[in-house]
Design a protein around this motif. Structure first.
Motif, PDB file in Angstrom:
ATOM      1  N   VAL A  90       0.860  -1.181   0.000  1.00  0.00           N
ATOM      2  CA  VAL A  90       0.000   0.000   0.000  1.00  0.00           C
ATOM      3  C   VAL A  90       0.897   1.232   0.000  1.00  0.00           C
ATOM      4  O   VAL A  90       1.898   1.272   0.725  1.00  0.00           O
ATOM      5  CB  VAL A  90      -0.916  -0.009   1.251  1.00  0.00           C
ATOM      6  N   PRO A  91       0.585   2.265  -0.802  1.00  0.00           N
ATOM      7  CA  PRO A  91       1.404   3.474  -0.786  1.00  0.00           C
ATOM      8  C   PRO A  91       1.422   4.114   0.605  1.00  0.00           C
ATOM      9  O   PRO A  91       0.442   4.026   1.349  1.00  0.00           O
ATOM     10  CB  PRO A  91       0.728   4.408  -1.794  1.00  0.00           C
ATOM     11  N   ASP A  92       2.535   4.749   0.953  1.00  0.00           N
ATOM     12  CA  ASP A  92       2.659   5.386   2.270  1.00  0.00           C
ATOM     13  C   ASP A  92       1.532   6.374   2.527  1.00  0.00           C
ATOM     14  O   ASP A  92       1.047   6.505   3.650  1.00  0.00           O
ATOM     15  CB  ASP A  92       4.012   6.092   2.402  1.00  0.00           C
ATOM     16  N   SER A  93       1.079   7.068   1.488  1.00  0.00           N
ATOM     17  CA  SER A  93       0.012   8.058   1.659  1.00  0.00           C
ATOM     18  C   SER A  93      -1.312   7.419   2.066  1.00  0.00           C
ATOM     19  O   SER A  93      -2.190   8.098   2.586  1.00  0.00           O
ATOM     20  CB  SER A  93      -0.180   8.850   0.367  1.00  0.00           C
ATOM     21  N   ALA A  94      -1.464   6.117   1.848  1.00  0.00           N
ATOM     22  CA  ALA A  94      -2.724   5.437   2.175  1.00  0.00           C
ATOM     23  C   ALA A  94      -2.641   4.636   3.462  1.00  0.00           C
ATOM     24  O   ALA A  94      -3.640   4.078   3.900  1.00  0.00           O
ATOM     25  CB  ALA A  94      -3.120   4.512   1.030  1.00  0.00           C
ATOM     26  N   LYS A  95      -1.469   4.580   4.064  1.00  0.00           N
ATOM     27  CA  LYS A  95      -1.316   3.798   5.289  1.00  0.00           C
ATOM     28  C   LYS A  95      -1.858   4.566   6.491  1.00  0.00           C
ATOM     29  O   LYS A  95      -1.747   5.793   6.568  1.00  0.00           O
ATOM     30  CB  LYS A  95       0.151   3.441   5.509  1.00  0.00           C
ATOM     31  N   LEU A  96      -2.434   3.827   7.415  1.00  0.00           N
ATOM     32  CA  LEU A  96      -2.939   4.424   8.642  1.00  0.00           C
ATOM     33  C   LEU A  96      -1.779   4.695   9.596  1.00  0.00           C
ATOM     34  O   LEU A  96      -0.780   3.978   9.603  1.00  0.00           O
ATOM     35  CB  LEU A  96      -3.951   3.488   9.307  1.00  0.00           C
TER      36      LEU A  96
END
Length: 154
Positions: A140-146
């Motif tokens: 998952v892209p870093d921008s989408a990680k919680l």
């Protein structure tokens, strides 16, 4: 009883599940070939999918992408009937209408890893087996990680 991977095609044929109008009305999802997208130097992925004549399935039925991103998908309708494809895409899905013996191209963007389903929404095509999957690997892209602690991975 389980079936070895090498015997899978023969087992589907013997059971009448390798085409339409045999044991089942249509083809079962996941019984077709697996295809792989090719990646260009700029990171865009390309793939071709066909609807073979009289088989009412996408070939390959499962398309694997190495990572999320842009996919240029060309669909060929080799069948004598009109079909379509409602394709997953970030935001709104893409729709391609495929008259008999025609082709269409869609540029779709799928950012995250996972399994994305698509099918033909005309008539009862999906119910008869005209469904497919795009499977995306990677992270998952870093921008989408919680923002949370690391989770255990299998």
């Amino acid at each position: 009883m389980t079936t070895a991977e090498s015997d899978r095609a023969a087992e589907f044929a013997a059971a009448g599940l390798d085409g339409q109008n045999r044991t089942a009305l249509g083809r079962l999802l996941g019984t077709g070939r697996i295809g792989y997208a090719e990646e260009d130097a700029d990171g865009t992925m390309r793939a071709d999918i066909r609807i073979p004549e009289d088989y009412l399935c996408y070939d390959p039925g499962i398309l694997i992408l190495p990572h999320g991103g842009n996919l240029l998908l060309t669909l060929y309708n080799d069948d004598k009937n009109t079909h379509c494809a409602v394709l997953p895409n970030n935001g709104d899905p893409k729709f391609i209408w495929l008259v008999n013996h025609a082709k269409g191209t869609a540029s779709i963007t799928l950012d995250g890893p996972g399994t994305y389903w698509y099918g033909s929404a005309s008539g009862n095509d999906e119910g008869r087996g005209l469904t497919g999957a795009i499977v995306i690997g990677g992270e998952v892209p870093d921008s989408a990680k919680l923002d949370r602690p690391a989770q255990p991975r299998p």
